[in-house]
Scaffold this motif. Structure first.
Motif, PDB file in Angstrom:
ATOM      1  N   ASP A 490       0.830  -1.195   0.000  1.00  0.00           N
ATOM      2  CA  ASP A 490       0.000   0.000   0.000  1.00  0.00           C
ATOM      3  C   ASP A 490       0.867   1.248   0.000  1.00  0.00           C
ATOM      4  O   ASP A 490       1.945   1.269   0.608  1.00  0.00           O
ATOM      5  N   PRO A 491       0.427   2.306  -0.681  1.00  0.00           N
ATOM      6  CA  PRO A 491       1.186   3.556  -0.647  1.00  0.00           C
ATOM      7  C   PRO A 491       1.145   4.177   0.742  1.00  0.00           C
ATOM      8  O   PRO A 491       0.170   4.018   1.490  1.00  0.00           O
ATOM      9  N   ALA A 492       2.199   4.894   1.084  1.00  0.00           N
ATOM     10  CA  ALA A 492       2.238   5.596   2.372  1.00  0.00           C
ATOM     11  C   ALA A 492       1.415   6.874   2.273  1.00  0.00           C
ATOM     12  O   ALA A 492       1.463   7.586   1.276  1.00  0.00           O
ATOM     13  N   ARG A 493       0.645   7.154   3.306  1.00  0.00           N
ATOM     14  CA  ARG A 493      -0.204   8.338   3.318  1.00  0.00           C
ATOM     15  C   ARG A 493       0.644   9.606   3.383  1.00  0.00           C
ATOM     16  O   ARG A 493       1.533   9.737   4.227  1.00  0.00           O
ATOM     17  N   ASP A 494       0.386  10.542   2.460  1.00  0.00           N
ATOM     18  CA  ASP A 494       1.037  11.847   2.469  1.00  0.00           C
ATOM     19  C   ASP A 494       0.145  12.802   3.253  1.00  0.00           C
ATOM     20  O   ASP A 494      -0.890  13.260   2.757  1.00  0.00           O
ATOM     21  N   THR A 495       0.551  13.105   4.458  1.00  0.00           N
ATOM     22  CA  THR A 495      -0.302  13.919   5.335  1.00  0.00           C
ATOM     23  C   THR A 495      -0.380  15.373   4.897  1.00  0.00           C
ATOM     24  O   THR A 495      -1.229  16.119   5.388  1.00  0.00           O
ATOM     25  N   THR A 496       0.487  15.779   3.968  1.00  0.00           N
ATOM     26  CA  THR A 496       0.445  17.170   3.491  1.00  0.00           C
ATOM     27  C   THR A 496      -0.510  17.344   2.321  1.00  0.00           C
ATOM     28  O   THR A 496      -0.752  18.481   1.899  1.00  0.00           O
ATOM     29  N   PHE A 497      -1.031  16.250   1.795  1.00  0.00           N
ATOM     30  CA  PHE A 497      -1.904  16.332   0.624  1.00  0.00           C
ATOM     31  C   PHE A 497      -3.358  16.151   1.049  1.00  0.00           C
ATOM     32  O   PHE A 497      -3.708  15.182   1.721  1.00  0.00           O
ATOM     33  N   ASP A 498      -4.199  17.086   0.614  1.00  0.00           N
ATOM     34  CA  ASP A 498      -5.620  17.071   0.976  1.00  0.00           C
ATOM     35  C   ASP A 498      -6.417  16.383  -0.126  1.00  0.00           C
ATOM     36  O   ASP A 498      -6.561  16.910  -1.237  1.00  0.00           O
ATOM     37  N   VAL A 499      -6.958  15.209   0.204  1.00  0.00           N
ATOM     38  CA  VAL A 499      -7.704  14.446  -0.802  1.00  0.00           C
ATOM     39  C   VAL A 499      -9.119  14.984  -1.002  1.00  0.00           C
ATOM     40  O   VAL A 499      -9.845  14.514  -1.887  1.00  0.00           O
ATOM     41  N   THR A 500      -9.509  15.965  -0.211  1.00  0.00           N
ATOM     42  CA  THR A 500     -10.856  16.528  -0.347  1.00  0.00           C
ATOM     43  C   THR A 500     -10.860  17.876  -1.065  1.00  0.00           C
ATOM     44  O   THR A 500     -11.923  18.449  -1.299  1.00  0.00           O
ATOM     45  N   ALA A 501      -9.680  18.383  -1.409  1.00  0.00           N
ATOM     46  CA  ALA A 501      -9.569  19.705  -2.033  1.00  0.00           C
ATOM     47  C   ALA A 501      -9.227  19.567  -3.514  1.00  0.00           C
ATOM     48  O   ALA A 501      -8.729  18.532  -3.970  1.00  0.00           O
ATOM     49  N   GLU A 502      -9.488  20.635  -4.254  1.00  0.00           N
ATOM     50  CA  GLU A 502      -9.127  20.687  -5.670  1.00  0.00           C
ATOM     51  C   GLU A 502      -7.800  21.414  -5.821  1.00  0.00           C
ATOM     52  O   GLU A 502      -7.627  22.527  -5.320  1.00  0.00           O
ATOM     53  N   HIS A 503      -6.859  20.779  -6.524  1.00  0.00           N
ATOM     54  CA  HIS A 503      -5.512  21.307  -6.693  1.00  0.00           C
ATOM     55  C   HIS A 503      -5.249  21.621  -8.161  1.00  0.00           C
ATOM     56  O   HIS A 503      -5.839  21.024  -9.065  1.00  0.00           O
ATOM     57  N   THR A 504      -4.310  22.520  -8.388  1.00  0.00           N
ATOM     58  CA  THR A 504      -3.952  22.897  -9.760  1.00  0.00           C
ATOM     59  C   THR A 504      -3.495  21.699 -10.569  1.00  0.00           C
ATOM     60  O   THR A 504      -3.785  21.594 -11.766  1.00  0.00           O
ATOM     61  N   LYS A 505      -2.811  20.782  -9.954  1.00  0.00           N
ATOM     62  CA  LYS A 505      -2.239  19.642 -10.671  1.00  0.00           C
ATOM     63  C   LYS A 505      -3.185  18.441 -10.756  1.00  0.00           C
ATOM     64  O   LYS A 505      -2.791  17.368 -11.215  1.00  0.00           O
ATOM     65  N   ASP A 506      -4.418  18.604 -10.339  1.00  0.00           N
ATOM     66  CA  ASP A 506      -5.363  17.491 -10.400  1.00  0.00           C
ATOM     67  C   ASP A 506      -5.796  17.197 -11.835  1.00  0.00           C
ATOM     68  O   ASP A 506      -5.576  17.987 -12.763  1.00  0.00           O
ATOM     69  N   ALA A 507      -6.439  16.059 -11.992  1.00  0.00           N
ATOM     70  CA  ALA A 507      -7.097  15.715 -13.252  1.00  0.00           C
ATOM     71  C   ALA A 507      -8.573  16.060 -13.124  1.00  0.00           C
ATOM     72  O   ALA A 507      -9.228  15.651 -12.158  1.00  0.00           O
ATOM     73  N   THR A 508      -9.082  16.843 -14.066  1.00  0.00           N
ATOM     74  CA  THR A 508     -10.476  17.261 -14.003  1.00  0.00           C
ATOM     75  C   THR A 508     -11.214  16.836 -15.257  1.00  0.00           C
ATOM     76  O   THR A 508     -10.647  16.817 -16.353  1.00  0.00           O
ATOM     77  N   ALA A 509     -12.483  16.505 -15.086  1.00  0.00           N
ATOM     78  CA  ALA A 509     -13.329  16.108 -16.216  1.00  0.00           C
ATOM     79  C   ALA A 509     -14.702  16.737 -16.026  1.00  0.00           C
ATOM     80  O   ALA A 509     -15.292  16.654 -14.941  1.00  0.00           O
ATOM     81  N   VAL A 510     -15.195  17.377 -17.084  1.00  0.00           N
ATOM     82  CA  VAL A 510     -16.496  18.042 -17.051  1.00  0.00           C
ATOM     83  C   VAL A 510     -17.351  17.500 -18.189  1.00  0.00           C
ATOM     84  O   VAL A 510     -16.945  17.550 -19.355  1.00  0.00           O
ATOM     85  N   PHE A 511     -18.530  16.979 -17.834  1.00  0.00           N
ATOM     86  CA  PHE A 511     -19.450  16.420 -18.821  1.00  0.00           C
ATOM     87  C   PHE A 511     -20.784  17.146 -18.703  1.00  0.00           C
ATOM     88  O   PHE A 511     -21.335  17.265 -17.601  1.00  0.00           O
ATOM     89  N   THR A 512     -21.295  17.613 -19.835  1.00  0.00           N
ATOM     90  CA  THR A 512     -22.604  18.272 -19.832  1.00  0.00           C
ATOM     91  C   THR A 512     -23.487  17.713 -20.930  1.00  0.00           C
ATOM     92  O   THR A 512     -23.012  17.348 -22.014  1.00  0.00           O
ATOM     93  N   ASP A 513     -24.773  17.618 -20.605  1.00  0.00           N
ATOM     94  CA  ASP A 513     -25.801  17.256 -21.589  1.00  0.00           C
ATOM     95  C   ASP A 513     -25.459  15.986 -22.363  1.00  0.00           C
ATOM     96  O   ASP A 513     -25.513  15.948 -23.594  1.00  0.00           O
ATOM     97  N   ILE A 514     -25.113  14.933 -21.650  1.00  0.00           N
ATOM     98  CA  ILE A 514     -24.723  13.698 -22.314  1.00  0.00           C
ATOM     99  C   ILE A 514     -25.120  12.511 -21.447  1.00  0.00           C
ATOM    100  O   ILE A 514     -25.240  12.626 -20.221  1.00  0.00           O
ATOM    101  N   ALA A 515     -25.330  11.370 -22.071  1.00  0.00           N
ATOM    102  CA  ALA A 515     -25.576  10.120 -21.354  1.00  0.00           C
ATOM    103  C   ALA A 515     -24.308   9.287 -21.412  1.00  0.00           C
ATOM    104  O   ALA A 515     -23.742   9.062 -22.493  1.00  0.00           O
ATOM    105  N   LEU A 516     -23.843   8.833 -20.252  1.00  0.00           N
ATOM    106  CA  LEU A 516     -22.582   8.104 -20.157  1.00  0.00           C
ATOM    107  C   LEU A 516     -22.810   6.754 -19.494  1.00  0.00           C
ATOM    108  O   LEU A 516     -23.589   6.630 -18.550  1.00  0.00           O
ATOM    109  N   ARG A 517     -22.076   5.782 -19.969  1.00  0.00           N
ATOM    110  CA  ARG A 517     -22.053   4.474 -19.314  1.00  0.00           C
ATOM    111  C   ARG A 517     -20.602   4.037 -19.232  1.00  0.00           C
ATOM    112  O   ARG A 517     -19.935   3.857 -20.260  1.00  0.00           O
ATOM    113  N   GLY A 518     -20.111   3.884 -18.014  1.00  0.00           N
ATOM    114  CA  GLY A 518     -18.719   3.495 -17.844  1.00  0.00           C
ATOM    115  C   GLY A 518     -18.194   3.932 -16.490  1.00  0.00           C
ATOM    116  O   GLY A 518     -18.852   4.653 -15.733  1.00  0.00           O
TER     117      GLY A 518
END
Length: 641
Positions: A490-518
């Motif tokens: 298992d990876p070691a927990r990085d206590t300096t990284f907030d898994v509940t916040a949005e960061h500049t280096k995150d991966a983001t995906a935005v979907f609008t007006d579409i049906a998705l399966r996956g």
């Protein structure tokens, strides 16, 4: 693949003001050879008598001017040379032949031993030097075009068959090569030139597309504008590229067919980068030794309109080692005919790669990005007209009228879009684009990416393996001889990284007006969150932190096909947060246990399990009611049962 390029060339001669026909005639009147009565007549009348020449083993013959023979015999160990500053080419009956690289990683060519019969022409043209990664390559080309037109002293005009060649255009010209590393048209030095209906067929290895060494057509240099219309290009050979745009040139290809096929690499070739790169890096999970096109250098533009571009392997449309460059395709077909390769490679220095009304049929990836934005959309009248103006394509009203609006259709027998290097890459899918893959749709290898999909005009996505988004650690071993080893434990927990916040280096995906399966998985071991937003979207699947695994624990060049392919096990996030924003009018049907770190549910959104099942939410281990208009943060588990 981001080494800087540089182009140099020796002076082309001082007779630039002399009419082209007169310059060619003067060049051909050498050693008793009668000049062609017309510009393109390589089989013109010769002086009486049969002309033969044998160059014996150990003998050196310096060819000082254009020489025509009926037979040339070059014995093993014989050497044919040109004066300093010039380079020798051989044509037989108008076909460039006999040239061979002077080594596996050769920088120049020699005339190979053999017997050559027919209309044999030896041309010592002015040497054309191209530099890349510390190496200088000695190019030869059938036609060199500079600012004032065709430069005969830098051209091998005996390789030009049929058609018409002028200082402003070439029309109906045929170029054929069976030698190595011979170029077709090289248009540079700020020239404005049109190549209409050429037929170009090269069979034999090139050497390095970063240096345009062996390409059918090249446009190079600031201010150069090259229009290729109605071309038929069919090349076979390693690094025998179809079209290259480079160093600030603007290349426009219309109504053309371009196809490249792999060659046979030298037996002692070892894959490498820089000046020795003749194959696609296996660490991409690809094979092949020729890509159909390439965009190189700074402020370069290449646009393909109504064209069919294909390659057997490696890739079709590429940008590489670029800064502020553009690649565009409108109503074109992009095809990978073999079982490995990409449709487009978007280098991180590219300003934008845009595909409107373009159809992809590819093997491994529709697109690879190292940071460049990639857009797929419809070729509407408005969109095409806007690109015509923005890119200065110079399309006539009639040409604009004949570009029928159509959607982009992307079909990949492998993945959709993959990010493996750099940061800040994005993909935008809109209009009525239809995008289907056999494997994962969006594959992000630890990079900052933005995925935007707008289905309001009918865009549709389908991932054959059921995974729409995969975030994972890179499986690139870092070198041609490296080994990727799957991490254990298992990876070691990085206590300096907030898994509940949005960061500049995150991966983001935005979907609008579409049906998705996956499904959507974040399998990062180090700090990077996946942030997914839905607006007026229906999604059915798992969205979760996960652990990913390859089928084998170590991957070398022998197991290159294992690169990119992983399976996921949904699990509680460690350093791989998953944030889901379920916007107004959206419905998420949870099909399997999903581990999140933040969930935002709009008052007009719905979260549910499939019919006949019940969805349960726990927050930090406590069962919690799912209430619209609520934000949940912590260790979240959604379980359909």
């Amino acid at each position: 693949m981001s080494t800087e390029t540089r182009r140099t060339r020796e002076p082309a001669g001082a007779e630039r003001g002399v009419p082209l026909r007169a310059r060619v005639r003067a060049l051909l009147v050498v050693a008793g050879v009668t000049a062609a009565p017309a510009l393109l007549a390589p089989t013109a009348a010769r002086a009486a008598g049969r002309r033969t020449r044998t160059v014996a083993s150990g003998e050196t013959w310096e060819v000082t001017g254009i020489t025509r023979l009926d037979e040339l015999v070059v014995a093993e160990g014989a050497v044919l040379t040109a004066p300093d500053g010039r380079i020798l080419s051989l044509t037989v009956n108008g076909v460039e032949t006999g040239s061979a690289l002077d080594g596996t990683y050769g920088w120049t060519t020699v005339i190979a031993a053999g017997t050559y019969r027919g209309d044999v022409v030896l041309t010592p043209a002015v040497e054309h030097l191209e530099s890349f990664a510390g190496a200088t390559f000695h190019l030869r080309q059938a036609v060199y075009v500079g600012a004032s037109g065709v430069v005969p002293e830098s051209s091998v005009l005996s390789a030009v068959r049929g058609g018409r060649l002028t200082d402003a255009y070439a029309r109906g010209v045929d170029l054929v090569s069976t030698g190595e590393a011979f170029n077709g048209f090289f248009v540079a030095d700020g020239a404005s030139y049109v190549v209409e209906r050429p037929r170009i067929g090269f069979d034999g290895n090139g050497r390095l597309d970063f240096a345009s060494y062996g390409a059918a057509v090249t446009g190079a240099g600031d201010g150069t504008r090259l229009v290729v219309d109605g071309a038929e290009i069919d090349n076979r050979g390693s690094v025998r590229t179809g079209v290259i745009a480079r160093d600030g040139a603007h290349v426009i290809v219309k109504n053309s067919r371009i196809h490249t096929r792999d060659g046979v690499l030298p037996a002692d070739y070892q894959p490498g980068f820089g000046a020795d790169m003749m194959t696609v890096p296996w660490m991409l999970g690809l094979s092949g030794n020729v890509r159909a096109t390439n965009v190189l250098g700074e402020n370069t533009r290449a646009t393909y309109i109504g064209s069919h571009i294909s390659s057997e392997a490696w890739g079709v449309l590429s940008t590489d080692s670029v800064r502020n460059s553009r690649l565009t395709a409108i109503n074109s077909n992009v095809t990978l005919t073999g079982d490995s390769g990409y449709g487009t490679y978007a280098d991180g220095g590219s300003q934008q790669d845009v595909f409107l009304g373009t159809r992809f049929d590819v093997a491994t990836f529709a697109a690879i990005s190292t940071g460049s934005p990639v857009t797929f959309g419809d070729s509407t009248r408005e969109a095409v007209a806007a690109l015509d103006a923005e890119l200065d394509l110079g399309l006539t009203a009639q040409e604009l009228a004949t570009i029928e609006p159509r959607p982009s259709v992307v079909a990949s027998r492998g993945f959709g879009v993959m990010w493996h290097s750099g940061d800040g890459g994005s993909v935008t899918i809109g209009g009525s684009t239809r995008f289907s893959t056999a494997e994962t749709m969006f594959l992000d290898k630890a990079k900052q990416v933005t995925i935007t999909v707008d289905g309001s005009a009918g865009a549709r996505l389908h991932a054959g393996n059921g995974v729409l988004v995969q975030i994972m650690e890179t499986d690139d071993p870092g070198s041609m001889t490296g080994t990727y080893t799957e991490p254990t434990g298992d990876p070691a927990r990085d206590t300096t990284f907030d898994v509940t916040a949005e960061h500049t280096k995150d991966a983001t995906a935005v979907f609008t007006d579409i049906a998705l399966r996956g499904d959507f998985y974040n399998a990062m071991r180090t700090g990077k969150n996946l942030v997914v937003s839905f607006g007026r979207t229906r999604v059915e699947g798992v969205i979760s932190a996960s652990a990913s695994r390859h089928a084998v624990s170590t991957i070398t060049s022998t197991e290159w096909q294992q690169i990119n392919h992983v399976t996921n096990t949904a699990r509680t996030a460690v350093n791989n947060g998953v944030i889901v924003k379920l916007g107004a009018g959206s419905v998420w049907t949870v099909t399997g246990t999903s581990y999140l770190t933040k969930l935002v549910v709009d008052a007009d959104a719905t979260l549910r399990a499939k019919a006949g099942r019940t969805l349960t939410l726990t927050v930090d281990g406590t069962v919690t009611a799912l209430t619209p208009g609520t934000t949940y943060t912590g260790a979240l588990t959604l379980t359909p049962a």
